[in-house]
Scaffold this motif. Structure first.
Motif, PDB file in Angstrom:
ATOM      1  N   ILE A 279       6.906 -15.733  -3.821  1.00  0.00           N
ATOM      2  CA  ILE A 279       5.812 -15.325  -2.931  1.00  0.00           C
ATOM      3  C   ILE A 279       6.419 -15.158  -1.697  1.00  0.00           C
ATOM      4  O   ILE A 279       6.135 -14.018  -1.181  1.00  0.00           O
ATOM      5  CB  ILE A 279       4.816 -16.459  -3.083  1.00  0.00           C
ATOM      6  N   HIS A 280       7.165 -15.889  -1.084  1.00  0.00           N
ATOM      7  CA  HIS A 280       8.025 -15.909   0.262  1.00  0.00           C
ATOM      8  C   HIS A 280       8.647 -14.567   0.247  1.00  0.00           C
ATOM      9  O   HIS A 280       8.723 -13.915   1.311  1.00  0.00           O
ATOM     10  CB  HIS A 280       8.843 -16.961   0.440  1.00  0.00           C
ATOM     11  N   SER A 281       9.377 -14.091  -0.754  1.00  0.00           N
ATOM     12  CA  SER A 281      10.160 -13.057  -0.879  1.00  0.00           C
ATOM     13  C   SER A 281       9.335 -11.627  -0.796  1.00  0.00           C
ATOM     14  O   SER A 281       9.611 -10.854  -0.022  1.00  0.00           O
ATOM     15  CB  SER A 281      11.231 -13.057  -1.861  1.00  0.00           C
ATOM     16  N   ILE A 282       8.390 -11.679  -1.686  1.00  0.00           N
ATOM     17  CA  ILE A 282       7.361 -10.579  -1.503  1.00  0.00           C
ATOM     18  C   ILE A 282       6.731 -10.520  -0.018  1.00  0.00           C
ATOM     19  O   ILE A 282       6.671  -9.403   0.494  1.00  0.00           O
ATOM     20  CB  ILE A 282       6.117 -10.776  -2.471  1.00  0.00           C
ATOM     21  N   TYR A 283       6.333 -11.679   0.291  1.00  0.00           N
ATOM     22  CA  TYR A 283       5.636 -11.605   1.724  1.00  0.00           C
ATOM     23  C   TYR A 283       6.686 -11.093   2.986  1.00  0.00           C
ATOM     24  O   TYR A 283       6.302 -10.144   3.434  1.00  0.00           O
ATOM     25  CB  TYR A 283       5.445 -13.068   1.979  1.00  0.00           C
ATOM     26  N   ARG A 284       7.895 -11.529   2.779  1.00  0.00           N
ATOM     27  CA  ARG A 284       8.966 -10.942   3.815  1.00  0.00           C
ATOM     28  C   ARG A 284       9.229  -9.383   3.579  1.00  0.00           C
ATOM     29  O   ARG A 284       9.213  -8.651   4.787  1.00  0.00           O
ATOM     30  CB  ARG A 284      10.088 -11.764   3.728  1.00  0.00           C
ATOM     31  N   LEU A 285       9.162  -9.050   2.483  1.00  0.00           N
ATOM     32  CA  LEU A 285       9.238  -7.736   2.134  1.00  0.00           C
ATOM     33  C   LEU A 285       8.095  -6.806   2.801  1.00  0.00           C
ATOM     34  O   LEU A 285       8.298  -5.748   3.173  1.00  0.00           O
ATOM     35  CB  LEU A 285       9.389  -7.265   0.626  1.00  0.00           C
ATOM     36  N   LEU A 286       6.796  -7.377   2.584  1.00  0.00           N
ATOM     37  CA  LEU A 286       5.791  -6.610   3.054  1.00  0.00           C
ATOM     38  C   LEU A 286       5.597  -6.545   4.381  1.00  0.00           C
ATOM     39  O   LEU A 286       5.196  -5.581   5.070  1.00  0.00           O
ATOM     40  CB  LEU A 286       4.249  -7.403   2.463  1.00  0.00           C
ATOM     41  N   LEU A 287       6.446  -7.754   5.222  1.00  0.00           N
ATOM     42  CA  LEU A 287       6.245  -7.456   6.522  1.00  0.00           C
ATOM     43  C   LEU A 287       7.096  -6.356   7.299  1.00  0.00           C
ATOM     44  O   LEU A 287       6.743  -5.709   8.359  1.00  0.00           O
ATOM     45  CB  LEU A 287       6.900  -8.817   7.184  1.00  0.00           C
ATOM     46  N   LEU A 288       8.090  -5.910   6.387  1.00  0.00           N
ATOM     47  CA  LEU A 288       8.649  -4.607   6.663  1.00  0.00           C
ATOM     48  C   LEU A 288       8.010  -3.515   6.900  1.00  0.00           C
ATOM     49  O   LEU A 288       8.231  -2.423   7.680  1.00  0.00           O
ATOM     50  CB  LEU A 288      10.021  -4.292   5.860  1.00  0.00           C
ATOM     51  N   TYR A 289       6.894  -3.373   5.965  1.00  0.00           N
ATOM     52  CA  TYR A 289       6.077  -2.241   5.931  1.00  0.00           C
ATOM     53  C   TYR A 289       4.871  -2.044   7.353  1.00  0.00           C
ATOM     54  O   TYR A 289       4.300  -0.965   7.197  1.00  0.00           O
ATOM     55  CB  TYR A 289       5.447  -2.233   4.701  1.00  0.00           C
ATOM     56  N   LEU A 290       5.067  -3.163   7.902  1.00  0.00           N
ATOM     57  CA  LEU A 290       4.041  -2.983   9.036  1.00  0.00           C
ATOM     58  C   LEU A 290       4.788  -2.166  10.151  1.00  0.00           C
ATOM     59  O   LEU A 290       4.209  -2.192  11.133  1.00  0.00           O
ATOM     60  CB  LEU A 290       3.880  -4.691   9.755  1.00  0.00           C
TER      61      LEU A 290
END
Length: 77
Positions: free
Chosen positions: A5-16
């Protein structure tokens, strides 16, 4: 599981850092993680992630943050 979940979360932050529509979808996805794992919402608040989300230049992104946060908080009641 928490590491995934933490990895997914960090990847999503890139899309911001993308365009408005992508940021809106990213905010929706991030808050879906928060809805399923409320401890992440507390971590995000503690580390200033929620504040960073509000620094978007796009009004629809800020509106989506408020809508998504409301849904998460209502789900916690």
């Amino acid at each position: 599981m928490k590491n995934i979940i933490h990895s997914i979360y960090r990847l999503l932050l890139l899309y911001l850092k993308k365009d408005c529509a992508t940021q809106v979808k990213t905010v929706q996805s991030i808050f879906l993680l928060f809805h399923g794992h409320s401890s992440f919402l507390l971590d995000a608040q503690r580390y200033g992630i929620i504040t960073k989300l509000f620094h978007s230049d796009y009004v629809p992104v800020k509106l989506q943050i408020l809508i998504s946060m409301r849904k998460v908080l209502q789900g916690e009641e």
